[in-house]
Design a protein around this motif. Structure first.
Motif, PDB file in Angstrom:
ATOM      1  N   ASP A   1     -27.519   1.605  51.436  1.00  0.00           N
ATOM      2  CA  ASP A   1     -28.145   1.461  52.758  1.00  0.00           C
ATOM      3  C   ASP A   1     -28.699   2.796  53.257  1.00  0.00           C
ATOM      4  O   ASP A   1     -29.776   2.866  53.818  1.00  0.00           O
ATOM      5  CB  ASP A   1     -27.125   0.962  53.799  1.00  0.00           C
ATOM      6  CG  ASP A   1     -26.641  -0.458  53.539  1.00  0.00           C
ATOM      7  OD1 ASP A   1     -27.253  -1.155  52.723  1.00  0.00           O
ATOM      8  OD2 ASP A   1     -25.634  -0.856  54.167  1.00  0.00           O
TER       9      ASP A   1
ATOM     10  N   LEU B   1     -31.108   5.020  49.873  1.00  0.00           N
ATOM     11  CA  LEU B   1     -32.363   4.448  49.373  1.00  0.00           C
ATOM     12  C   LEU B   1     -33.318   4.188  50.540  1.00  0.00           C
ATOM     13  O   LEU B   1     -33.656   3.040  50.834  1.00  0.00           O
ATOM     14  CB  LEU B   1     -32.108   3.151  48.609  1.00  0.00           C
ATOM     15  CG  LEU B   1     -31.182   3.221  47.396  1.00  0.00           C
ATOM     16  CD1 LEU B   1     -31.271   1.939  46.599  1.00  0.00           C
ATOM     17  CD2 LEU B   1     -31.516   4.398  46.496  1.00  0.00           C
TER      18      LEU B   1
ATOM     19  N   ALA C   1     -36.592   6.159  48.024  1.00  0.00           N
ATOM     20  CA  ALA C   1     -36.655   5.041  47.086  1.00  0.00           C
ATOM     21  C   ALA C   1     -37.954   4.264  47.191  1.00  0.00           C
ATOM     22  O   ALA C   1     -38.358   3.606  46.256  1.00  0.00           O
ATOM     23  CB  ALA C   1     -35.476   4.099  47.343  1.00  0.00           C
ATOM     24  N   TRP C   2     -38.591   4.324  48.339  1.00  0.00           N
ATOM     25  CA  TRP C   2     -39.791   3.522  48.549  1.00  0.00           C
ATOM     26  C   TRP C   2     -40.638   4.164  49.646  1.00  0.00           C
ATOM     27  O   TRP C   2     -40.174   5.034  50.385  1.00  0.00           O
ATOM     28  CB  TRP C   2     -39.425   2.098  48.970  1.00  0.00           C
ATOM     29  CG  TRP C   2     -38.497   2.034  50.157  1.00  0.00           C
ATOM     30  CD1 TRP C   2     -37.135   2.073  50.107  1.00  0.00           C
ATOM     31  CD2 TRP C   2     -38.849   1.959  51.547  1.00  0.00           C
ATOM     32  NE1 TRP C   2     -36.621   2.013  51.383  1.00  0.00           N
ATOM     33  CE2 TRP C   2     -37.647   1.947  52.276  1.00  0.00           C
ATOM     34  CE3 TRP C   2     -40.062   1.901  52.247  1.00  0.00           C
ATOM     35  CZ2 TRP C   2     -37.610   1.875  53.670  1.00  0.00           C
ATOM     36  CZ3 TRP C   2     -40.019   1.832  53.636  1.00  0.00           C
ATOM     37  CH2 TRP C   2     -38.810   1.815  54.331  1.00  0.00           C
TER      38      TRP C   2
ATOM     39  N   SER D   1     -48.695  -4.225  52.569  1.00  0.00           N
ATOM     40  CA  SER D   1     -47.713  -5.226  52.980  1.00  0.00           C
ATOM     41  C   SER D   1     -46.498  -5.203  52.066  1.00  0.00           C
ATOM     42  O   SER D   1     -45.505  -5.842  52.331  1.00  0.00           O
ATOM     43  CB  SER D   1     -48.336  -6.622  52.969  1.00  0.00           C
ATOM     44  OG  SER D   1     -48.779  -6.914  51.670  1.00  0.00           O
TER      45      SER D   1
ATOM     46  N   ARG E   1     -31.692  -6.513  40.291  1.00  0.00           N
ATOM     47  CA  ARG E   1     -32.904  -7.053  40.897  1.00  0.00           C
ATOM     48  C   ARG E   1     -33.339  -6.173  42.059  1.00  0.00           C
ATOM     49  O   ARG E   1     -34.380  -5.564  42.044  1.00  0.00           O
ATOM     50  CB  ARG E   1     -32.673  -8.485  41.369  1.00  0.00           C
ATOM     51  CG  ARG E   1     -32.298  -9.380  40.204  1.00  0.00           C
ATOM     52  CD  ARG E   1     -32.529 -10.826  40.501  1.00  0.00           C
ATOM     53  NE  ARG E   1     -32.085 -11.644  39.386  1.00  0.00           N
ATOM     54  CZ  ARG E   1     -32.402 -12.923  39.235  1.00  0.00           C
ATOM     55  NH1 ARG E   1     -33.166 -13.525  40.108  1.00  0.00           N
ATOM     56  NH2 ARG E   1     -31.960 -13.595  38.209  1.00  0.00           N
ATOM     57  N   SER E   2     -32.480  -6.082  43.086  1.00  0.00           N
ATOM     58  CA  SER E   2     -32.895  -5.399  44.306  1.00  0.00           C
ATOM     59  C   SER E   2     -33.167  -3.911  44.077  1.00  0.00           C
ATOM     60  O   SER E   2     -34.157  -3.364  44.557  1.00  0.00           O
ATOM     61  CB  SER E   2     -31.812  -5.601  45.362  1.00  0.00           C
ATOM     62  OG  SER E   2     -32.313  -5.331  46.624  1.00  0.00           O
TER      63      SER E   2
ATOM     64  N   VAL F   1     -36.199  -3.089  41.151  1.00  0.00           N
ATOM     65  CA  VAL F   1     -37.625  -3.137  41.481  1.00  0.00           C
ATOM     66  C   VAL F   1     -38.138  -1.805  42.024  1.00  0.00           C
ATOM     67  O   VAL F   1     -39.349  -1.593  42.091  1.00  0.00           O
ATOM     68  CB  VAL F   1     -37.984  -4.260  42.492  1.00  0.00           C
ATOM     69  CG1 VAL F   1     -37.734  -5.623  41.905  1.00  0.00           C
ATOM     70  CG2 VAL F   1     -37.244  -4.094  43.803  1.00  0.00           C
ATOM     71  N   LEU F   2     -37.222  -0.904  42.411  1.00  0.00           N
ATOM     72  CA  LEU F   2     -37.650   0.413  42.893  1.00  0.00           C
ATOM     73  C   LEU F   2     -37.841   1.389  41.737  1.00  0.00           C
ATOM     74  O   LEU F   2     -38.345   2.480  41.924  1.00  0.00           O
ATOM     75  CB  LEU F   2     -36.600   0.973  43.849  1.00  0.00           C
ATOM     76  CG  LEU F   2     -36.275   0.070  45.027  1.00  0.00           C
ATOM     77  CD1 LEU F   2     -35.025   0.552  45.741  1.00  0.00           C
ATOM     78  CD2 LEU F   2     -37.452   0.038  45.993  1.00  0.00           C
TER      79      LEU F   2
END
Lengths: 195, 199
Positions: free
Chosen positions: B103, B106, B111-112, B119, B157-158, B161-162
């Motif tokens: 939490d 990332l 991370a993103w 979007s 998965r979660s 994808v990063l």
């Protein structure tokens, strides 16, 4: 019946809090007695401490007043409602920690004579999750919605197959407008009055 | 041939735990390889705070540069090309301490990122090409399958994808540890060490 509503969001003005309030309103309209547990406002510690980990298999795992109070609320509840934002496809750490620390032997489960785990939440008639997601529904489904699985499957296994499950989700939070938001709150209120 | 950079994240409250024994074998396995550099984060030893705070919520979309509490973890994530996580599975997922690490660490800029007008999140951990999870489950494989393996899916998965699109995922899991014999426990620790030859 008695309902316990848990909220896990750091901001007391968050949409998760609004959703929790909508659930409380609906539950009260349905004639239920409601207790709200706001994990952030209560300063609930997410991490299981080393002492708690040592006490976990001892048969007396509730060594902290925080978890004792939570365990009493859970034991008295017939409806459990969880309100949280989904982060990294699961629940915020503080709610995961609440499960880790409160759902222990004597609360969520017990052992029978043959040391097999038996459910301890038989008194819970319904488990409800109310969550918001930044991502759209298609993405959430692809990633598997792990908070939902944890509550609707793992926690439910500690209750029983007759315990009902309800999931209320608001997807793509970042992109929707106030109309969809208030419609969701109305939906939560309406549903909660029928539980 | 460039060196493999492995970042090990370990989470268990007790030093005499089975998870800690698994960590030791992870480190032993990596130490046997001459081409590997290792960094380790022990979240309980660091006294990491897993609660994502209101202040963090407010600065959620800002640059991570001022966030000193997570700077070291962020730096390690950017440095590594193989992420190795060692944790017990509690309530079908990582302990809250480790979930809180996800939490809080990332975040935007680590991370993103979300470019103006986009979007979808743009992944920033493209340097990570392998995720290995070493974990223990009290209950059996069957029970965990019925519960849906939520913890496995958070990582594969979660978080995946990063990372790099071709990231390899390896699940090194011990099911049913509550009823397992000492021989089975030892065998698992051997498996952990062997798995480190290919991470």
């Amino acid at each position: 019946m008695r309902a316990l509503v848990l909220v896990a969001h750091p901001d007391p003005h968050s949409f998760s809090h609004a959703a929790a309030q909508a659930a409380v309103d609906g539950l009260q309209a349905g004639g239920h007695e409601v207790t709200v547990l706001d994990l952030y406002a209560n300063g609930f510690d997410a991490a299981m401490s080393p002492a708690e980990r040592r006490a976990y298999p001892s048969g007396r795992p509730l060594i902290d007043p925080q978890t004792q109070a939570s365990a009493d609320l859970v034991r008295a509840a017939h409806i459990l409602v969880f309100c949280y934002p989904t982060w990294w496809s699961s629940m915020p750490a503080v709610l995961k920690g609440w499960l880790d620390r409160t759902m222990v032997e004597g609360v969520a489960f017990r052992f029978n004579e043959r040391r097999k785990i038996r459910p301890g939440l038989g008194h819970v008639r319904r488990i409800v999750g109310i969550s918001t997601y930044g991502s759209p529904k298609s993405y959430v489904k692809a990633i598997n919605d792990n908070g939902r699985r944890t509550l609707m499957r793992t926690l439910r296994m500690n209750a029983g197959w007759r315990t009902r499950r309800t999931w209320l989700a608001l997807y793509a939070m970042d992109r929707i407008g106030p109309v969809e938001r208030s419609a969701f709150l109305a939906r939560v209120r309406d549903q909660a009055s029928t539980w | 041939m460039s060196r493999r950079r492995c970042y090990v994240v370990y989470c268990h409250p007790l030093d005499d735990s089975f998870a800690h024994a698994a960590l030791e074998r992870v480190l032993a396995g990596l130490a046997r390889r001459p081409d590997v550099d290792v960094r380790l984060s022990d979240l309980y030893a660091d006294d990491f705070s897993p609660e994502f705070s209101l202040e963090e919520r407010r600065t959620h979309k800002d640059s991570p540069d001022g966030k000193t509490e997570i700077a070291e973890y962020a730096d390690n994530l950017r440095w590594c090309d193989s992420l190795i996580v060692v944790h017990p599975t509690w309530f079908s997922g990582p302990p809250a301490m480790l979930k809180g690490w996800l939490d809080r660490v990332l975040v935007q800029g680590v991370a993103w990122t979300l470019p103006d007008g986009a979007s979808r999140l743009k992944p920033l951990l493209r340097n990570i090409r392998a995720i290995t999870v070493v974990t223990t489950h009290g209950s059996s494989k069957l029970i965990n399958s019925l519960q849906g393996e939520a913890g496995k899916r958070i990582w594969f998965r979660s978080v995946r994808v990063l990372c790099h699109p071709l990231t390899r995922c390896r699940w090194v899991a011990f099911y049913g540890i509550d009823r397992a014999s000492d021989a089975k426990r030892r065998a698992f620790l051997g498996r952990v060490e062997r798995a480190m030859q290919r991470v």
